[in-house]
Write a protein that holds these residues in place. Structure first.
Motif, PDB file in Angstrom:
ATOM      1  N   GLN A  34      43.233  42.002  20.124  1.00  0.00           N
ATOM      2  CA  GLN A  34      42.736  42.454  21.420  1.00  0.00           C
ATOM      3  C   GLN A  34      43.603  43.585  21.983  1.00  0.00           C
ATOM      4  OE1 GLN A  34      40.097  41.570  23.543  1.00  0.00           O
ATOM      5  NE2 GLN A  34      39.316  40.794  21.607  1.00  0.00           N
TER       6      GLN A  34
ATOM      7  N   LYS B 135      44.813  36.033  28.727  1.00  0.00           N
ATOM      8  CA  LYS B 135      43.353  36.005  28.820  1.00  0.00           C
ATOM      9  C   LYS B 135      42.759  34.876  27.989  1.00  0.00           C
ATOM     10  CE  LYS B 135      40.453  39.943  29.585  1.00  0.00           C
ATOM     11  NZ  LYS B 135      40.155  41.308  29.143  1.00  0.00           N
ATOM     12  N   VAL B 136      43.283  34.716  26.753  1.00  0.00           N
ATOM     13  CA  VAL B 136      42.776  33.647  25.888  1.00  0.00           C
ATOM     14  C   VAL B 136      42.987  32.298  26.563  1.00  0.00           C
ATOM     15  CG1 VAL B 136      43.154  32.425  23.714  1.00  0.00           C
ATOM     16  CG2 VAL B 136      43.112  34.911  23.741  1.00  0.00           C
ATOM     17  N   ASP B 139      40.589  31.910  29.361  1.00  0.00           N
ATOM     18  CA  ASP B 139      39.222  31.642  28.891  1.00  0.00           C
ATOM     19  C   ASP B 139      39.048  30.210  28.409  1.00  0.00           C
ATOM     20  OD1 ASP B 139      38.553  34.196  29.492  1.00  0.00           O
ATOM     21  OD2 ASP B 139      38.716  34.970  27.443  1.00  0.00           O
ATOM     22  N   LEU B 140      40.102  29.652  27.866  1.00  0.00           N
ATOM     23  CA  LEU B 140      40.021  28.273  27.385  1.00  0.00           C
ATOM     24  C   LEU B 140      40.275  27.273  28.522  1.00  0.00           C
ATOM     25  CD1 LEU B 140      41.973  28.622  24.020  1.00  0.00           C
ATOM     26  CD2 LEU B 140      39.513  28.343  24.315  1.00  0.00           C
TER      27      LEU B 140
END
Lengths: 293, 282
Positions: A34, B135-136, B139-140
């Protein structure tokens, strides 16, 4: 690399590596991907669409004076942390290797700072040098030195270097001592019989034999100064005053979270990744070189 | 000792004592500051000898928190740090040991791919991928949870390499004998390999416990609710607020509390600590 005797099982090995690989993919590979993707994209102000802009983000950061300033701060910071950290711990390790009485006591007294978190180390030194209540700043005032790291950039940089060196010294000490103790005593004795004094023995025999350890520690210390000192900077100076202590890692954090500059922050992340890759490769070459003695 | 040089020996002791004293100095001053009351701190410079308010200060920070700072009582933060340190160290050991076992004792497609994937994590410290990792986790829906604090940090190339190195040094005859006696792979792992790995596990535990306890950037990103603060990140919040209020005595008590657990682990498990440190870097 692998055993002569291996077990045969179709699904078991996959099951065993699954947790490690899953975490690696989700929290390491995907974010890294990313970051790389983001670094060549530009988002519109509302974050609705993005377009591919080649290396514009990189061109932008490398023509940004604050980024270049951050680069030079990082270099000065790392050179000082690595230089002083290695020098002082080598001195202590050589001395600890010499003494017979009390060697383990000295060792205990020198290794515990490793356990102190960088942020806490920063708080300790920040307190000692605090312009109003600090003990050391009090003595500096007495001898007539104007000390205020909150306003003076060079003093702030000195303070974070001091805290970082203090925090890392025990790690270097342990490795230098292990390296010194693995040097065969017969070599030292032979040199002594040939009439070499302690200084000569150190420079002609001990120091060259210690160089693989030294090289390894050099890389580890650079990695430490680049990446693991975030806590010190964040807790003591917050990158200031006037960005005098803003190392690269701190800038990535600041630009990404505070300034919300996604493309620029991602491009900075990619630059940092390249630096870690180079350093890691250097570190692993050391393993091949170490076989010498 | 090759020869007797009394002056040099004296100099060695002198330098070592001086070094140990300088290393201990900031902690001593911090401890002294944590035993005084606010009046003494307000008077100007930190005193050099301990005062009489030690118990009162520590009681205040542990159970009430530093008044006027944006941080909860320290006892709760210490518990969070302990949970984080234990979950990270135990989690890392478990997933690394089974991954290393699979890579050394099994032959299967993609084995080397997995090995290199684990290796690459060395090159991706949290600090270089802060934003996308955040962000990951967001999101989780793992922000402000213990899983968010620990799971993303338990992948470890160093631990996997350490155990792999150790397994490679275990004689092949053991696995052969186990197979002849009809033991399956898991039986061999539990009854033979794991007991042999005990000292490496202890060494790894010490290193990873310190690593987990001392995490700073990660809890800073992941937690916004006070009940998930860890002590190491909590303390810097207090410092930033406290300077105006000159509550240095209590903040220094927090600093002492923040370093006691890992320092005790290092001092009492010194052998395992040194072993862990030196062996993970092989």
């Amino acid at each position: 690399m692998q055993k002569r005797v291996v077990f045969n099982n179709f699904w078991l090995p996959y099951l065993l590596v699954a947790p490690q690989i899953a975490i690696t993919l989700i929290f390491f590979m995907w974010p890294a991907y990313q970051a790389m993707l983001q670094s060549v994209l530009q988002e519109d102000p509302f974050g609705l669409s993005s377009k591919f802009i080649w290396f514009e983000n990189f061109e932008r950061i490398f023509s940004d004076p604050t980024y270049l300033n951050s680069f030079s701060v990082t270099v000065i910071f790392s050179v000082c942390v690595t230089g002083f950290g290695l020098g002082l711990s080598l001195l202590l390790a050589v001395m600890a290797d010499r003494v017979i009485k009390g060697a383990t006591t000295y060792k205990t007294f020198l290794i515990w700072p490793y356990a102190v978190a960088p942020a806490v180390a920063g708080v300790l030194w920040g307190f000692l040098f605090n312009p109003t209540v600090g003990l050391i700043s009090y003595f500096l005032r007495v001898i007539g030195y104007e000390w205020n790291y909150i306003l003076n950039g060079n003093q702030a940089l000195f303070l974070v270097i001091l805290a970082a060196v203090w925090n890392q010294i025990s790690y270097n000490f342990i490795f230098f001592l292990a390296g010194l103790q693995s040097i065969p005593k017969s070599l030292i004795e032979a040199a002594a019989i040939d009439g070499a004094g302690p200084g000569r023995r150190f420079w002609s025999i001990v120091f060259p034999l210690l160089s693989p350890t030294g090289f390894f520690l050099l890389v580890v210390n650079i990695v430490y100064a680049f990446f693991h000192t975030f806590g010190i900077i964040h807790a003591v100076t917050g990158g200031g005053p006037a960005k005098a202590t803003e190392i690269l890692v701190f800038k990535v954090y600041n630009d990404g979270f505070r300034a919300q500059d996604l493309g620029g922050s991602a491009a900075q992340s990619v630059v940092l990744m390249l630096i870690v890759v180079v350093l890691t490769v250097a570190q692993f070459r050391y393993i091949e070189r170490r076989v010498h003695y | 000792m090759v020869e007797n040089r009394p002056y040099l020996t004296f100099l060695s002791h002198f330098i070592l004592i001086l070094g140990a004293a300088i290393v201990a100095f900031p902690v001593y001053v911090t401890f002294v500051a944590s035993t005084h009351d606010q009046q003494t701190m307000l008077a100007g410079v930190t005193p050099f000898f301990p005062g009489e308010h030690m118990i009162a200060n520590y009681k205040e920070v542990l159970f009430e928190g530093v008044v006027g700072s944006r941080a909860p009582p320290v006892a709760g933060m210490m518990l969070n740090s302990l949970i984080m340190a234990l979950a990270i160290s135990i989690g890392k050991i478990i997933i690394s040991i089974i991954a290393a076992y699979a890579i050394v004792y099994f032959k299967f497609p993609l084995r080397m791919t997995f090995f290199w994937m684990i290796f690459i994590t060395l090159m991706l410290p949290v600090e270089v991928r802060i934003l996308p990792t955040y962000k990951v986790v967001a999101d989780l829906a793992m922000l402000d949870t213990y899983t968010g604090l620990t799971i993303p940090l338990i992948a470890s190339a160093t631990a996997t390499f350490l155990f792999r190195q150790f397994f490679l040094s275990v004689p092949d005859e053991l696995a052969e004998a186990a197979r002849i006696d009809g033991a399956g792979p898991m039986r061999f792992f539990w009854d033979i390999l794991l007991p042999l790995t005990r000292t490496s596990i202890a060494a790894m535990f010490v290193i990873q416990f310190i690593y987990g306890w001392n995490q700073y950037l990660w809890p800073l990103l992941i937690t916004t609710k006070e009940e998930y603060y860890t002590i190491v990140m909590g303390i810097s919040r207090m410092v930033n607020v406290v300077d105006a209020a000159a509550r240095w005595n209590v903040v220094m008590a927090v600093a002492i509390l923040a370093m006691i657990p890992p320092v005790i682990v290092v001092i009492f498990m010194q052998r395992q600590f040194v072993k862990g440190l030196v062996e993970t870097e092989k």
